[in-house]
Scaffold this active site. Structure first.
Site, PDB file in Angstrom:
ATOM      1  N   LYS A  23       8.318   1.593   0.441  1.00 53.29           N
ATOM      2  CA  LYS A  23       8.876   0.570  -0.705  1.00 53.29           C
ATOM      3  C   LYS A  23       9.990   1.688  -1.344  1.00 53.29           C
ATOM      4  CE  LYS A  23       4.973   0.594  -2.601  1.00 53.29           C
ATOM      5  NZ  LYS A  23       4.272   1.400  -1.802  1.00 53.29           N
ATOM      6  N   PRO A  56       0.849  -1.286  -0.148  1.00 51.46           N
ATOM      7  CA  PRO A  56       0.186  -0.200  -0.031  1.00 51.46           C
ATOM      8  C   PRO A  56       0.888   1.304  -0.185  1.00 51.46           C
ATOM      9  CG  PRO A  56      -0.595  -1.637   1.777  1.00 51.46           C
ATOM     10  CD  PRO A  56       0.809  -2.041   1.494  1.00 51.46           C
ATOM     11  N   HIS A  89     -26.599  11.004  19.499  1.00 48.77           N
ATOM     12  CA  HIS A  89     -26.160  10.376  18.317  1.00 48.77           C
ATOM     13  C   HIS A  89     -24.787   9.472  18.774  1.00 48.77           C
ATOM     14  CE1 HIS A  89     -25.937   9.177  14.013  1.00 48.77           C
ATOM     15  NE2 HIS A  89     -24.806   8.995  14.346  1.00 48.77           N
ATOM     16  N   GLU A  90     -23.803  10.349  19.257  1.00 46.05           N
ATOM     17  CA  GLU A  90     -22.222   9.774  19.530  1.00 46.05           C
ATOM     18  C   GLU A  90     -22.639   8.988  21.096  1.00 46.05           C
ATOM     19  OE1 GLU A  90     -20.332   9.936  17.725  1.00 46.05           O
ATOM     20  OE2 GLU A  90     -21.031  11.397  16.334  1.00 46.05           O
TER      21      GLU A  90
END
EC number: 3.4.24.-
Length: 693
Positions: free
Chosen positions: A200, A195, A416-417
């Site tokens: 790399k 990825p 919501h949280e």
């Protein structure tokens, strides 16, 4: 004086000589007496002018006393009549043109200058420093001697196995005879796959720094340019130079730019890139045995490379560079922090545990953001508080404290949280909840952060279903407490549906459809991505898939609803605490879930989070001391080390460190593991809904 300076001086002298000749040729001869026109007329009327010679611009003549004169001709139409009246001899003739050789200079000199400039640039291009005319020459940079890379293998952390294979490649070139004596063939190519951000290219630079042989580096996009045939010509030139410097290493970064699979597609059956790839294939497979040229390449899209490029004999080895594990992240943090002043309380192991799924590039950016944060606060050392702020910034973006939201919207986000947090806290197969906040960050209106206890690559069916229930907990909480639902759950619903669809169509986790995979993806190689999916199933199966998705989502929704209904008082307490404090860390969530009251707010939320991290670090140090004590009392030190390390990890997990980014975890583990961090978006976040894919 080098060659360029000598040529520049020569051309400058030639130019100065030519300019001087022109000035000399155009210079007017000086007259003995220069008269104004009115003086000239006065002398004519006085009878002092003997003769005149009228040219194109001047009037030249001679006075009666023999003196020559000259004056300008203003174009007076009565001049001729005046001269006749006073009986002045008039000579009117055609103005002579410039000499023939002067006209010749006018045409020749620009042509000569153009030729000189052309040869000048030709000389420069042939000198090797420029590429003005050498379109077919390779742009590869040669690293040897003083130009060798400063990166060594010890600068690359978290990739021990990958380094071992590359060290072996370097040894092939340094001591080839011992391998040849055993009949071994030197690998012709090494392909680094992984990825983005996993190191790399850094590994390639490390090989350049460690190899005692010439190292050529070039990008895949440097081959193909505006002219036909340039790519193949540059490939030939690259390998000709490599043969002259054998043994050597040729490193091609982002080889997918030139090595993409051949075939009919959007780009046509044959194009310049395909011709370049063909030449590359021929060059790589045209070496003599043990010639000593190794081709290294890096790509994050190995799935679109041409099969002929990946076969043994061209790329004999494929090294997969994945995201680092816990130990690797700690080593990478040490590498990036060794030139930065850290406070004594900084524990990089704690930071490494908080960042599962982070790549080397992510960790480097994290440490850099912490340094910037410390400089902004006029500090001379980086502490855990700066690292905490950097993690939040990298994961969720910058805090939008200045964003003005109404009390009703704030209440929606809080419930919501809180719904996410309670469902995630109580279900047994979910990751621990580490932080909940209703402060907008980036495009998110609020978020719930869940950190896995260890690096994971696989998920069970139960874990996936509970993950879906946690995602749906926010919508359920809105419905229970506010008797209303909002658009804030749009991204949660999309992600929950995606997980369930993958369970049915890709993972074979449906009880009704069984262990099968449905819908094969179509790959368009010239686009470089999958843009379609084959419908390899009947309409009845499609109906069964839709029905199964509905049943599994409804089941998870009902599970979240039952969990919140049984803990409605805790939902209210956590939501009110979020309304008051805006951010809750793991320790505070645990206190509220156990029915305890939170201490008064005395410090900012950043300081509270920092205190939590410091406490965790102290717990870790305390357990380390206990480990040393137990080592003195036990004979088997290795067994004791293993047990203590396990206890240390368990204690750290129990302390529930703050958050990590699920979106980063998804990118670096497996594409479908969008499960570790839940960030809930408002209706403003539709543009970011694909971030976790």
């Amino acid at each position: 004086m080098n060659r360029f300076t000598r040529q520049a001086v020569l051309y400058l002298l030639i130019l100065m000589i030519v300019v001087g000749i022109f000035q000399q040729l155009n210079q007017e001869p000086e007259a003995e007496e220069d008269l104004f026109y009115n003086e000239f007329l006065n002398k004519v009327e006085a009878g002092e002018v003997d003769r005149v010679d009228i040219t194109e611009r001047d009037i030249e003549g001679e006075l009666t006393d023999g003196t020559s004169f000259v004056t300008r001709d203003p174009g007076d139409p009565e001049l001729i009549e005046t001269l006749k009246e006073y009986e002045v001899n008039i000579k009117d003739h055609e103005v002579p043109g410039p000499p023939w050789w002067a006209s010749l200079f006018t045409y020749i000199i620009p042509f000569v200058l153009l030729i000189a400039i052309f040869f000048f640039f030709m000389q420069q291009s042939q000198g090797g420093g420029g590429r003005m005319m050498n379109f077919g020459k390779s742009k590869a940079k040669l690293h040897e001697g003083d130009q060798k890379s400063n990166v060594k293998f010890h600068d690359v952390a978290g990739a021990d196995e990958e380094k071992e294979e590359l060290v072996e490649v370097v040894n092939f070139l340094k001591e080839p005879q011992k391998f040849i004596d055993l009949g071994a063939r030197i690998p012709k190519g090494v392909l680094l796959v992984g990825p983005p951000g996993t190191g790399k290219t850094l590994l390639g630079r490390a090989v350049a720094g460690e190899a005692g042989v010439p190292f050529f580096s070039i990008s895949g996009s440097d081959f193909v340019e505006m002219f036909v045939g340039v790519g193949a010509s540059r490939v030939r030139d690259l390998f000709e130079n490599a043969k002259k410097n054998s043994p050597c290493i040729v490193f091609i970064d982002e080889i997918d730019a030139v090595g993409r699979q051949r075939g009919a597609g959007l780009g046509g059956g044959h194009d310049e890139r395909e011709q370049t790839l063909n030449q590359l294939l021929v060059e790589m497979d045209g070496f003599d045995v043990n010639e000593g040229i190794i081709v290294m390449a890096a790509t994050n899209r190995s799935d679109i490379l041409d099969p002929a490029l990946q076969r043994p004999g061209r790329f004999d080895r494929q090294i997969t560079v994945n995201a680092p594990d816990l130990k690797g992240r700690e080593e990478i943090l040490k590498v990036h922090a060794r030139d930065k002043p850290l406070e004594d309380n900084v524990d990089l192991k704690v930071v490494a545990r908080r960042t599962p799924g982070f790549t080397g590039a992510d960790l480097e950016n994290l440490v850099n953001e912490a340094a910037i944060y410390a400089a902004r606060r006029n500090k001379n050392r980086i502490g855990m508080k700066e690292l905490e702020g950097a993690i939040d910034r990298v994961i969720a973006g910058t805090e939008k404290k200045s964003r003005v939201i109404s009390e009703f919207e704030k209440k929606i986000v809080a419930y919501h949280e809180a719904g996410h947090a309670i469902v995630g806290y109580l279900l047994p197969h979910t990751d621990p909840v580490h932080k909940v906040s209703i402060i907008p960050r980036g495009a998110a209106g609020g978020f719930t952060l869940m950190l896995p206890e260890e690096d994971r690559q696989f998920m069970t069916k139960t874990e996936l279903l509970e993950r879906v229930s946690t995602l749906l907990g926010g919508r359920v909480a809105e419905e229970l407490k506010l008797k209303e639902i909002s658009t804030g759950a749009q991204n949660d619903l999309e992600r929950a549906t995606t997980i369930v669809r993958q369970m049915i169509m890709e993972y074979g986790m449906s009880e009704n459809l069984g262990p099968i995979t449905l819908g094969q993806k179509q790959g368009q190689v010239f686009l470089g991505r999958d843009i379609a999916r084959d419908k390899d199933y009947s309409e009845n199966i499609a109906y069964a898939i839709d029905k199964e998705i509905r049943n599994m989502v409804d089941s998870s929704y009902q599970e979240a609803r039952e969990t919140l209904e049984e803990n409605i008082d805790k939902l209210e307490k956590i939501a009110q605490a979020l309304m008051e404090r805006e951010t809750l860390v793991a320790k505070e969530i645990k206190m509220l879930m156990e029915g305890k009251d939170l201490p008064p707010i005395e410090e900012s939320e950043d300081t509270e989070t920092l205190d939590f991290l410091v406490d965790e670090q102290q717990d870790t140090k305390s357990e380390s001391d206990n480990e040393q004590q137990s080592q003195e009392n036990q004979a088997d030190n290795n067994q004791n080390d293993s047990t203590t390390e396990f206890d240390d990890e368990q204690q750290t997990n129990d302390d529930n460190r703050p958050e990590d980014d699920e979106d980063n975890e998804e990118d670096k583990n497996k594409g479908n593991n969008d499960f570790n961090l839940k960030i809930d978006y408002n209706k403003e976040d539709k543009d970011n809904k694909d971030k976790d894919k």
